[in-house]
Design a protein around this motif. Structure first.
Motif, PDB file in Angstrom:
ATOM      1  N   LEU A 185       0.840  -1.195   0.000  1.00 16.13           N
ATOM      2  CA  LEU A 185       0.000   0.000   0.000  1.00 16.13           C
ATOM      3  C   LEU A 185       0.871   1.239   0.000  1.00 16.13           C
ATOM      4  O   LEU A 185       1.973   1.232   0.523  1.00 16.13           O
ATOM      5  CB  LEU A 185      -0.902   0.004   1.240  1.00 16.13           C
ATOM      6  N   ASP A 186       0.353   2.300  -0.568  1.00 10.74           N
ATOM      7  CA  ASP A 186       1.094   3.539  -0.527  1.00 10.74           C
ATOM      8  C   ASP A 186       1.172   4.017   0.916  1.00 10.74           C
ATOM      9  O   ASP A 186       0.403   3.610   1.771  1.00 10.74           O
ATOM     10  CB  ASP A 186       0.411   4.586  -1.416  1.00 10.74           C
ATOM     11  N   ALA A 187       2.119   4.892   1.185  1.00 13.07           N
ATOM     12  CA  ALA A 187       2.323   5.372   2.545  1.00 13.07           C
ATOM     13  C   ALA A 187       1.079   6.123   3.012  1.00 13.07           C
ATOM     14  O   ALA A 187       0.533   6.950   2.292  1.00 13.07           O
ATOM     15  CB  ALA A 187       3.536   6.282   2.590  1.00 13.07           C
ATOM     16  N   ARG A 188       0.619   5.811   4.175  1.00 17.28           N
ATOM     17  CA  ARG A 188      -0.532   6.494   4.765  1.00 17.28           C
ATOM     18  C   ARG A 188      -0.018   7.634   5.626  1.00 17.28           C
ATOM     19  O   ARG A 188       1.047   7.550   6.225  1.00 17.28           O
ATOM     20  CB  ARG A 188      -1.349   5.538   5.629  1.00 17.28           C
ATOM     21  N   ALA A 189      -0.795   8.666   5.720  1.00 18.22           N
ATOM     22  CA  ALA A 189      -0.396   9.814   6.512  1.00 18.22           C
ATOM     23  C   ALA A 189      -1.409  10.068   7.609  1.00 18.22           C
ATOM     24  O   ALA A 189      -2.606   9.847   7.435  1.00 18.22           O
ATOM     25  CB  ALA A 189      -0.278  11.054   5.634  1.00 18.22           C
ATOM     26  N   ALA A 190      -0.890  10.506   8.728  1.00 16.04           N
ATOM     27  CA  ALA A 190      -1.767  10.993   9.779  1.00 16.04           C
ATOM     28  C   ALA A 190      -2.419  12.267   9.244  1.00 16.04           C
ATOM     29  O   ALA A 190      -1.806  13.018   8.496  1.00 16.04           O
ATOM     30  CB  ALA A 190      -0.954  11.303  11.034  1.00 16.04           C
ATOM     31  N   GLU A 191      -3.644  12.486   9.621  1.00 14.01           N
ATOM     32  CA  GLU A 191      -4.294  13.727   9.225  1.00 14.01           C
ATOM     33  C   GLU A 191      -4.240  14.681  10.396  1.00 14.01           C
ATOM     34  O   GLU A 191      -4.606  14.327  11.510  1.00 14.01           O
ATOM     35  CB  GLU A 191      -5.736  13.467   8.799  1.00 14.01           C
ATOM     36  N   GLY A 192      -3.753  15.864  10.139  1.00 16.21           N
ATOM     37  CA  GLY A 192      -3.682  16.864  11.182  1.00 16.21           C
ATOM     38  C   GLY A 192      -2.284  17.430  11.317  1.00 16.21           C
ATOM     39  O   GLY A 192      -1.421  17.257  10.450  1.00 16.21           O
ATOM     40  N   LEU A 193      -2.071  18.087  12.438  1.00 15.54           N
ATOM     41  CA  LEU A 193      -0.833  18.830  12.661  1.00 15.54           C
ATOM     42  C   LEU A 193      -0.174  18.419  13.971  1.00 15.54           C
ATOM     43  O   LEU A 193      -0.858  18.108  14.948  1.00 15.54           O
ATOM     44  CB  LEU A 193      -1.133  20.329  12.718  1.00 15.54           C
ATOM     45  N   LEU A 194       1.143  18.452  13.973  1.00 17.55           N
ATOM     46  CA  LEU A 194       1.921  18.336  15.203  1.00 17.55           C
ATOM     47  C   LEU A 194       2.601  19.681  15.407  1.00 17.55           C
ATOM     48  O   LEU A 194       3.300  20.171  14.517  1.00 17.55           O
ATOM     49  CB  LEU A 194       2.983  17.238  15.097  1.00 17.55           C
ATOM     50  N   LYS A 220      -1.636  10.461  22.718  1.00 17.51           N
ATOM     51  CA  LYS A 220      -2.787  10.128  21.885  1.00 17.51           C
ATOM     52  C   LYS A 220      -3.225  11.360  21.098  1.00 17.51           C
ATOM     53  O   LYS A 220      -2.838  12.487  21.431  1.00 17.51           O
ATOM     54  CB  LYS A 220      -3.936   9.639  22.769  1.00 17.51           C
ATOM     55  N   PRO A 221      -4.062  11.164  20.092  1.00 17.24           N
ATOM     56  CA  PRO A 221      -4.582  12.317  19.347  1.00 17.24           C
ATOM     57  C   PRO A 221      -5.225  13.329  20.291  1.00 17.24           C
ATOM     58  O   PRO A 221      -5.977  12.964  21.201  1.00 17.24           O
ATOM     59  CB  PRO A 221      -5.620  11.693  18.417  1.00 17.24           C
ATOM     60  N   GLY A 222      -4.885  14.589  20.101  1.00 15.95           N
ATOM     61  CA  GLY A 222      -5.452  15.657  20.913  1.00 15.95           C
ATOM     62  C   GLY A 222      -4.704  15.940  22.203  1.00 15.95           C
ATOM     63  O   GLY A 222      -5.007  16.910  22.888  1.00 15.95           O
ATOM     64  N   GLU A 223      -3.711  15.131  22.554  1.00 21.97           N
ATOM     65  CA  GLU A 223      -2.957  15.343  23.790  1.00 21.97           C
ATOM     66  C   GLU A 223      -1.740  16.223  23.533  1.00 21.97           C
ATOM     67  O   GLU A 223      -1.230  16.307  22.432  1.00 21.97           O
ATOM     68  CB  GLU A 223      -2.480  14.016  24.382  1.00 21.97           C
ATOM     69  N   ASP A 224      -1.285  16.869  24.612  1.00 22.45           N
ATOM     70  CA  ASP A 224      -0.033  17.607  24.547  1.00 22.45           C
ATOM     71  C   ASP A 224       0.812  17.229  25.751  1.00 22.45           C
ATOM     72  O   ASP A 224       0.322  16.607  26.691  1.00 22.45           O
ATOM     73  CB  ASP A 224      -0.263  19.117  24.468  1.00 22.45           C
ATOM     74  N   PRO A 264       5.377  19.189  22.736  1.00 25.72           N
ATOM     75  CA  PRO A 264       4.566  18.812  21.580  1.00 25.72           C
ATOM     76  C   PRO A 264       3.069  18.892  21.855  1.00 25.72           C
ATOM     77  O   PRO A 264       2.616  18.683  22.985  1.00 25.72           O
ATOM     78  CB  PRO A 264       4.977  17.363  21.320  1.00 25.72           C
ATOM     79  N   GLN A 265       2.320  19.194  20.820  1.00 23.00           N
ATOM     80  CA  GLN A 265       0.856  19.149  20.852  1.00 23.00           C
ATOM     81  C   GLN A 265       0.431  18.299  19.661  1.00 23.00           C
ATOM     82  O   GLN A 265       0.615  18.691  18.516  1.00 23.00           O
ATOM     83  CB  GLN A 265       0.266  20.546  20.749  1.00 23.00           C
ATOM     84  N   ASN A 266      -0.118  17.116  19.944  1.00 25.92           N
ATOM     85  CA  ASN A 266      -0.501  16.176  18.897  1.00 25.92           C
ATOM     86  C   ASN A 266      -1.932  16.444  18.442  1.00 25.92           C
ATOM     87  O   ASN A 266      -2.883  15.966  19.034  1.00 25.92           O
ATOM     88  CB  ASN A 266      -0.361  14.732  19.393  1.00 25.92           C
ATOM     89  N   SER A 267      -2.062  17.196  17.374  1.00 30.62           N
ATOM     90  CA  SER A 267      -3.377  17.498  16.807  1.00 30.62           C
ATOM     91  C   SER A 267      -3.605  16.669  15.546  1.00 30.62           C
ATOM     92  O   SER A 267      -4.224  17.136  14.587  1.00 30.62           O
ATOM     93  CB  SER A 267      -3.493  18.994  16.503  1.00 30.62           C
ATOM     94  N   THR A 268      -3.085  15.431  15.538  1.00 34.47           N
ATOM     95  CA  THR A 268      -3.311  14.510  14.430  1.00 34.47           C
ATOM     96  C   THR A 268      -4.326  13.459  14.863  1.00 34.47           C
ATOM     97  O   THR A 268      -4.753  13.436  16.017  1.00 34.47           O
ATOM     98  CB  THR A 268      -2.012  13.790  14.000  1.00 34.47           C
TER      99      THR A 268
END
Length: 100
Positions: A23-32, A84-88, A60-64
């Protein structure tokens, strides 16, 4: 003979398609978001499984939509902390990897 060769090539190609290709590389959606020695940094839609060496970074702020694992050393080595997603976090890190 050419007909047999074409048949074998066609059958081989069909077998590969049935079994599957990587499979092609998958990406997280969102921003770090994080702070580097050069100021604020934003990493957009990072690729799953790829290790990002970021130098001396912190806060870090994980907004992915993926789990981000932060490592104390380059090349995803050393001590690891997961967000986890949404944690900093209030932590220093040198590299990060995203996983499902």
């Amino acid at each position: 003979m050419k007909s047999l060769g074409r048949t074998l090539v066609t059958a081989g190609a069909a077998a590969v398609l049935c079994v599957g290709l990587p499979l092609d590389a998958r990406a997280a959606e969102g921003l770090l978001f994080y702070t580097s020695e050069y100021g604020p940094i934003v990493l957009e839609n990072p690729t799953d499984g790829l290790c990002y060496s970021v130098g001396n970074a912190q806060d870090p702020q994980n907004s992915t939509d993926r789990v981000a694992t932060f490592y104390s050393a380059k090349q995803c080595g050393g001590d690891a902390t997961r967000l986890k997603p949404g944690e900093d976090g209030l932590l220093a890190f040198a590299s990060v990897r995203f996983t499902r």
